[in-house]
Design a protein around this motif. Structure first.
Motif, mmCIF file in Angstrom:
data_model
loop_
_atom_site.group_PDB
_atom_site.id
_atom_site.type_symbol
_atom_site.label_atom_id
_atom_site.label_comp_id
_atom_site.label_asym_id
_atom_site.label_seq_id
_atom_site.Cartn_x
_atom_site.Cartn_y
_atom_site.Cartn_z
ATOM 1 N N VAL A 1 3.388 3.475 -10.923
ATOM 2 C CA VAL A 1 3.749 2.101 -10.548
ATOM 3 C C VAL A 1 4.083 2.051 -9.063
ATOM 4 O O VAL A 1 3.629 1.159 -8.335
ATOM 5 N N ILE A 2 4.870 3.041 -8.624
ATOM 6 C CA ILE A 2 5.300 3.035 -7.221
ATOM 7 C C ILE A 2 4.092 3.163 -6.293
ATOM 8 O O ILE A 2 3.939 2.392 -5.336
ATOM 9 N N VAL A 3 3.206 4.114 -6.598
ATOM 10 C CA VAL A 3 2.034 4.293 -5.736
ATOM 11 C C VAL A 3 1.206 3.015 -5.695
ATOM 12 O O VAL A 3 0.792 2.539 -4.640
ATOM 13 N N SER A 4 0.982 2.430 -6.877
ATOM 14 C CA SER A 4 0.172 1.225 -6.946
ATOM 15 C C SER A 4 0.773 0.110 -6.087
ATOM 16 O O SER A 4 0.077 -0.547 -5.312
ATOM 17 N N PRO A 17 -4.275 11.549 -11.231
ATOM 18 C CA PRO A 17 -3.550 12.001 -10.031
ATOM 19 C C PRO A 17 -3.171 10.815 -9.146
ATOM 20 O O PRO A 17 -3.920 9.840 -9.051
ATOM 21 N N LEU A 18 -2.037 10.940 -8.484
ATOM 22 C CA LEU A 18 -1.525 9.814 -7.715
ATOM 23 C C LEU A 18 -2.447 9.428 -6.559
ATOM 24 O O LEU A 18 -2.590 8.252 -6.235
ATOM 25 N N ILE A 77 -2.376 -2.288 -12.750
ATOM 26 C CA ILE A 77 -3.170 -1.079 -12.510
ATOM 27 C C ILE A 77 -2.600 0.146 -13.244
ATOM 28 O O ILE A 77 -3.330 0.811 -13.976
ATOM 29 N N PRO A 78 -1.299 0.463 -13.128
ATOM 30 C CA PRO A 78 -0.786 1.653 -13.834
ATOM 31 C C PRO A 78 -0.911 1.533 -15.347
ATOM 32 O O PRO A 78 -0.893 2.549 -16.049
ATOM 33 N N LEU A 105 -6.176 5.619 -3.920
ATOM 34 C CA LEU A 105 -7.534 5.352 -3.434
ATOM 35 C C LEU A 105 -8.141 4.150 -4.154
ATOM 36 O O LEU A 105 -8.721 3.243 -3.538
ATOM 37 N N ALA A 106 -7.976 4.166 -5.475
ATOM 38 C CA ALA A 106 -8.536 3.064 -6.268
ATOM 39 C C ALA A 106 -7.891 1.744 -5.877
ATOM 40 O O ALA A 106 -8.547 0.698 -5.806
ATOM 41 N N THR A 107 -6.588 1.788 -5.611
ATOM 42 C CA THR A 107 -5.872 0.577 -5.234
ATOM 43 C C THR A 107 -6.405 0.024 -3.917
ATOM 44 O O THR A 107 -6.662 -1.175 -3.791
#
Lengths: 383, 449
Positions: A105-108, A147-148, A138-139, A153-155
């Motif tokens: 969630v945080i990365v997204s 992997p984060l 997204i998450p 990257l996808a985001t």
């Protein structure tokens, strides 16, 4: 609050035109309007306005998706302990999942909002709140073991190619969150499907395939599947937020009651999927086709897609009649892709993306009906 | 009587500050004619500062249609001519005297006149300017053949005036006005009333016209949805629209031969201490009628209702087509986390705020935008409150793109900016829809002429 307001009033000039931190204007503005609804007054037209704005609307979607996230966190823990054959308390289970899901969630959010802020700054716009929802979804639609760096990257791909190139929130053609998943699915297929990815830390030699995975490999008879109850509650492997139809339905109730999501879309997605399931039952040419139609609605990402993805107002059909057609075709295509196409276990994502692209066409024909009615009225008068 | 037309779509916004049903008479000290009230008119002045005028004296005319003149509603002296940027004529202010002299246009029985003489009388007296044409919301073209004339006998806009109350006892003049209007069209003159709320005999007993009954929430009292329900406008057709009070003034012209400028206006809004009706002249200065009757917070003065009215100053004047003044609090306060708080003092169409729990509560709404402007995101909501067979968002987008073909195909001729007021109110993207439609119609009018 007064002190905070005073502080914001004091630092605001630094961020406005000619200020020291002018280049951070959009960023400051985003926080400023987050804290305080600005004192802007109407200039033209209606002097009074409805109390609801886009921030509130978007945030309610996040609230609606909360049960799915919380259940997803618990389920990540549950699947883990099931896999290693240990028993754990409810809190241990939840906390394990919480620690696994939170980074996603945080990365997204951090990556996605970062891109949003940069674009808003470049364009001199206000930061749109659309990503509040995309970043939360997204998450929920990826395997917990992703992997984060892949999530990041996808985001970036989804926000830039899916949204910003078209002009930002409200202008996009396909659903950005789904685009992120599609990106991962095609760029890193081994991370997105199979039986290795659904459980956080898998012990070698065990499998944790999703029901869809089992079904795909079935040849002449139906594999052993989770019961209807298990699928409904969601104690099965799958992407973080998609397993529990129950938690998703709680979200659906919130979305439908507040009128944020279209019941037309939601209803017709389920109807389309169920009907297609029945049609396959009738044909019954292979094992997959004999899967009871209602199971299609419970397993995989069907319910999540129907409630949170297909109903995205920007990428869905915009006319009421168009929404029925759009939703129905999504349900139908999702099940069709699942059953007939051997390469893709999950048809929901592709079905929604496909119909996102066709939504303007559907609208075009619906609106053409209205235009024709008007022309006929003219003709009647001329005659 | 005819069948009842139910307009299902719409929304009633309940506000604090409805006018109490008492009439106070206030002599207008200063009145103004505002050429900007009349869309598309290019004013040419006929008076200068210091000129003495009587009620009915021509003040200015339209350069491109010189038979359309605008006359003084009162007798007095032209005290000031206000111009804006590029010497644009903004206001011609007349200080009223106590003599109330009036030019005589001759008494006549409208039933015995033909179209030409009725038209001529209205043009000369300046009352023609009260007849508006749709599409484009401009003053009617005297040579045109309107397919019908529409008069809405009720106003259910937020805080809208009660025409039953305003029209009380004016049956004779109203009927004379209707008789004059019936001469102007080969189609029908439609008097539209509310099936339950309209009780006044003035409207119910209207003769030689078609009385249509309506019911439903706002905007069922606006002519736009009424026309769309009864006889929608096609490309190339025009209909005319007149307000009931102006019908009375037209009637008075034939009955007395004089220009009657009497207007009963509703003083409404949460910042008015004693909301009520005031009998005064058209174009009256707000200060004359509001002075001791307003609260001391920062205020917005609106000539018209809160949804479609136009902003004026306290020293400004009532608009030519307005019958209501609304005083609202300015909403310059910042609200902490206002976008997520319960906000029980706010009204919303949506269930994501809690005003649906208190359906009968009257709200005190200020002029805050309540959010930033965004692109269109939410769909399907405009359609729920828009009582036309039109796709509103598609039409708005066609207007934004200045795509004339698409605008026509989607029914631009059936609507005016004011028909979009409710959409603008509920827009979560805070888009200024009325001004988009207004500009679009002006663009179309210039392209088509």
């Amino acid at each position: 609050m007064k002190a905070l307001q005073k502080f914001m009033d004091k630092v605001r000039p630094n961020f406005q035109k000619g200020g020291k931190y002018q280049y951070l204007h959009s960023t400051f503005d985003a926080f400023d309007t987050f804290l305080f609804v600005p004192g802007h007054v109407t200039k033209k037209g209606s002097h009074i306005r409805d109390g609801v704005d886009l921030k509130r609307t978007m945030f309610l979607v996040v609230i609606a998706a909360m049960p799915a996230l919380l259940f997803g966190m618990w389920n990540v823990g549950y699947q883990h302990f099931l896999n290693i054959n240990e028993t754990a308390t409810f809190m241990e289970t939840f906390f394990y999942g919480f620690l696994k899901v939170l980074p996603l969630v945080i990365v997204s959010y951090v990556v996605g909002l970062g891109v949003e802020f940069i674009f808003a700054q470049m364009r001199g716009h206000e930061v749109n709140e659309g990503y509040l929802v995309s970043g939360f979804l997204i998450p929920l639609i990826i395997p917990v073991s992703t992997p984060l760096w892949m999530v990041g990257l996808a985001t970036i791909f989804a926000v830039i190619i899916g949204k910003e190139v078209f002009g930002g929130t409200g202008m996009n053609i396909v659903n950005p969150a789904l685009l992120a998943r599609a990106f991962l699915f095609f760029a890193y297929p081994s991370q997105m499907s199979g039986d290795k990815v659904w459980i956080a830390e898998q012990v070698d030699g065990t499998t944790g395939a999703t029901p869809l995975g089992h079904l795909l490999t079935a040849t002449d008879k139906l594999p052993e599947l989770p019961s209807v109850m298990e699928s409904f509650i969601g104690t099965i492997p799958g992407s973080v937020g998609e397993t529990s139809t129950l938690a998703i339905l709680i979200g659906a109730v919130i979305l439908l009651f507040t009128g944020i999501a279209s019941w037309r879309v939601m209803f017709s997605v389920f109807a389309g999927g169920y009907l297609m399931g029945l049609v396959f039952n009738l044909i019954g040419a292979n094992a997959y086709m004999t899967l009871p139609a209602h199971m299609h609605l419970l397993i995989g990402g069907f319910a999540f897609g129907a409630v949170f993805m297909a109903t995205d107002p920007v990428s869905a059909a915009q006319t009421n009649r168009g929404k029925y057609i759009y939703g129905f075709l999504i349900g139908l295509m999702a099940v069709l892709i699942r059953v007939v196409n051997p390469a893709y276990p999950e048809g929901m994502m592709l079905a929604i993306l496909l119909l996102n692209v066709f939504a303007p066409l559907i609208d075009h024909y619906v609106v053409a009906g209205n235009i024709k009615r008007r022309l006929n009225r003219m003709k009647k008068i001329a005659a | 009587m005819s069948t009842i037309t139910t307009i299902k779509k719409g929304l009633d916004i309940k506000l604090v500050g409805e006018a109490e049903k008492t009439i106070t008479e206030v002599l207008a000290k200063r009145i103004a004619l505002k050429p900007t009230d009349f869309t598309g008119v290019f004013p040419k002045l006929l008076v200068k500062e210091g000129d003495k005028v009587k009620a009915g004296t021509p003040i200015f005319f339209d350069k491109y249609r010189d038979n359309i003149v605008f006359t003084s509603p009162v007798s007095g002296e032209v005290s000031e001519i206000k111009r804006g940027a590029k010497r644009k004529l903004l206001e011609i202010i007349i200080t009223a005297d106590s003599k109330s002299e009036s030019l005589d246009f001759g008494v006549a029985d409208p039933t015995k006149l033909n179209k030409e003489s009725v038209t001529e009388k209205l043009l000369k007296s300046g009352l023609w300017s009260m007849i508006k044409q749709r599409p484009y919301s401009v003053i009617a073209n005297p040579e045109a053949q309107p397919k019908a004339i529409f008069i809405s006998g009720f106003d259910n806009a937020p805080l809208g005036p009660d025409y039953d109350f305003i029209l009380h006892g004016k049956g004779e003049a109203f009927q004379a006005g209707l008789d004059a209007l019936t001469k102007l069209t080969e189609g029908k003159v439609n008097v539209n009333i509310h099936s339950d709320l309209t009780k006044t005999k003035v409207l119910l007993n209207s003769k030689n016209v078609q009385v249509n009954e309506f019911k439903g929430k706002y905007p069922s009292g606006m002519v736009g949805p009424q026309i769309a329900a009864l006889n929608p406008i096609n490309k190339g057709e025009v209909v005319w629209v007149v307000n009931p009070q102006d019908v009375i003034n037209i009637g008075q012209l034939f009955l007395t031969g004089k220009v009657c400028s009497e207007k009963i206006i509703a003083i409404t809004g949460s910042e008015v201490l004693k909301p009520r009706y005031i009998k005064t002249s058209s174009g009256v200065c707000l200060h004359d009628i509001l002075q001791d009757n307003i609260s001391d917070v920062e205020k917005r003065f609106v000539s018209g209702n809160p949804l479609t009215g136009s902003q004026v100053e306290l020293t400004g004047f009532l608009g030519a087509y307005d019958h209501q003044i609304t005083v609202l609090p300015e909403g310059t306060d910042q609200r902490f986390l206002g976008w997520i708080m319960p906000n029980t003092d706010q009204f919303s169409y949506y269930k994501s705020m809690f005003s649906w729990l208190t359906p009968n509560k009257k709200y005190k709404l200020d002029t805050n935008m309540k959010g930033g402007e965004r692109a269109f995101v939410v769909t399907g909501k405009f359609e729920e409150v828009f009582p036309f067979d039109i796709y509103p968002m598609q039409l708005i987008k066609a207007v934004m793109a200045e795509d004339i073909d698409m605008m026509e195909q989607l029914g631009i001729y059936e609507v005016e900016a004011e028909d979009f007021a409710l959409l603008e109110f509920i827009s979560t993207s805070k888009i200024e829809i009325q001004s988009i439609i207004h500009d679009g119609l002006e663009f179309l009018r210039k392209e088509m002429s």
